[in-house]
Design a protein around this motif. Structure first.
Motif, PDB file in Angstrom:
ATOM      1  N   LYS A 132      29.845  40.848  71.894  1.00  9.96           N
ATOM      2  CA  LYS A 132      29.493  40.820  73.316  1.00  9.96           C
ATOM      3  C   LYS A 132      28.264  41.669  73.625  1.00  9.96           C
ATOM      4  O   LYS A 132      27.525  41.363  74.557  1.00  9.96           O
ATOM      5  CB  LYS A 132      30.678  41.276  74.164  1.00  9.96           C
ATOM      6  CG  LYS A 132      31.799  40.258  74.190  1.00  9.96           C
ATOM      7  CD  LYS A 132      32.966  40.748  75.009  1.00  9.96           C
ATOM      8  CE  LYS A 132      34.073  39.706  75.023  1.00  9.96           C
ATOM      9  NZ  LYS A 132      35.156  40.075  75.921  1.00  9.96           N
ATOM     10  N   GLN A 167      25.614  41.707  72.201  1.00  8.76           N
ATOM     11  CA  GLN A 167      24.416  40.939  71.883  1.00  8.76           C
ATOM     12  C   GLN A 167      24.070  39.910  72.949  1.00  8.76           C
ATOM     13  O   GLN A 167      23.066  39.210  72.828  1.00  8.76           O
ATOM     14  CB  GLN A 167      24.601  40.251  70.531  1.00  8.76           C
ATOM     15  CG  GLN A 167      24.812  41.234  69.408  1.00  8.76           C
ATOM     16  CD  GLN A 167      25.209  40.563  68.111  1.00  8.76           C
ATOM     17  OE1 GLN A 167      25.089  39.352  67.947  1.00  8.76           O
ATOM     18  NE2 GLN A 167      25.685  41.350  67.167  1.00  8.76           N
ATOM     19  N   HIS A 168      24.899  39.828  73.988  1.00  8.44           N
ATOM     20  CA  HIS A 168      24.694  38.829  75.042  1.00  8.44           C
ATOM     21  C   HIS A 168      24.698  39.512  76.406  1.00  8.44           C
ATOM     22  O   HIS A 168      25.679  40.145  76.786  1.00  8.44           O
ATOM     23  CB  HIS A 168      25.787  37.768  74.989  1.00  8.44           C
ATOM     24  CG  HIS A 168      25.883  37.107  73.647  1.00  8.44           C
ATOM     25  ND1 HIS A 168      25.008  36.137  73.223  1.00  8.44           N
ATOM     26  CD2 HIS A 168      26.736  37.314  72.603  1.00  8.44           C
ATOM     27  CE1 HIS A 168      25.317  35.771  71.994  1.00  8.44           C
ATOM     28  NE2 HIS A 168      26.369  36.470  71.598  1.00  8.44           N
ATOM     29  N   SER A 227      27.756  39.102  78.972  1.00  8.47           N
ATOM     30  CA  SER A 227      29.127  39.350  78.502  1.00  8.47           C
ATOM     31  C   SER A 227      29.916  40.227  79.462  1.00  8.47           C
ATOM     32  O   SER A 227      29.350  41.061  80.167  1.00  8.47           O
ATOM     33  CB  SER A 227      29.091  40.030  77.136  1.00  8.47           C
ATOM     34  OG  SER A 227      28.560  39.168  76.172  1.00  8.47           O
TER      35      SER A 227
END
Length: 110
Positions: A13, A15-16, A19
């Motif tokens: 999460k 990395q986004h 999220s």
């Protein structure tokens, strides 16, 4: 949620940008991770809500080093903790969540 699953969930999460956290295990892992990154002592544990509030106060003067840290802090800030209590167990960040409400385990009734 098993602590290793919470860890993997937070890693993915982070990395986004969009999220969101979905549980107290993730929040506990994020609080432990942020304490490690900032070199602070984890706040005292009363309730998940109190942990979140205390952790956000500890982060007021912290400048994230990268986008992943920014995402993790944002997830913590906007998370809505459930009404679970914690007990010391040594897993995850050193804290494990017990499903208690009004002094009884919601699953076993103990």
């Amino acid at each position: 949620m098993v602590p290793s699953l919470a860890r993997m969930s937070v890693i993915i999460k982070s990395q986004h940008e969009t999220s969101v956290m979905t549980g107290n295990y993730e929040m506990a892992y994020i609080c432990g991770l942020l304490c490690r990154l900032t070199g602070t002592v984890p706040p005292s544990l009363e309730t998940p809500v109190q942990l979140q509030e205390d952790m956000m106060k500890l982060l007021e003067n912290y400048s994230p080093e990268d986008d992943r840290e920014k995402v993790v802090i944002k997830m913590l800030k906007f998370y809505k903790p459930t009404a679970c209590w914690m007990i010391r167990s040594g897993s995850c960040t050193g804290w494990d969540w017990k499903r208690k409400l009004h002094g009884k385990d919601k699953i076993t009734g103990d």
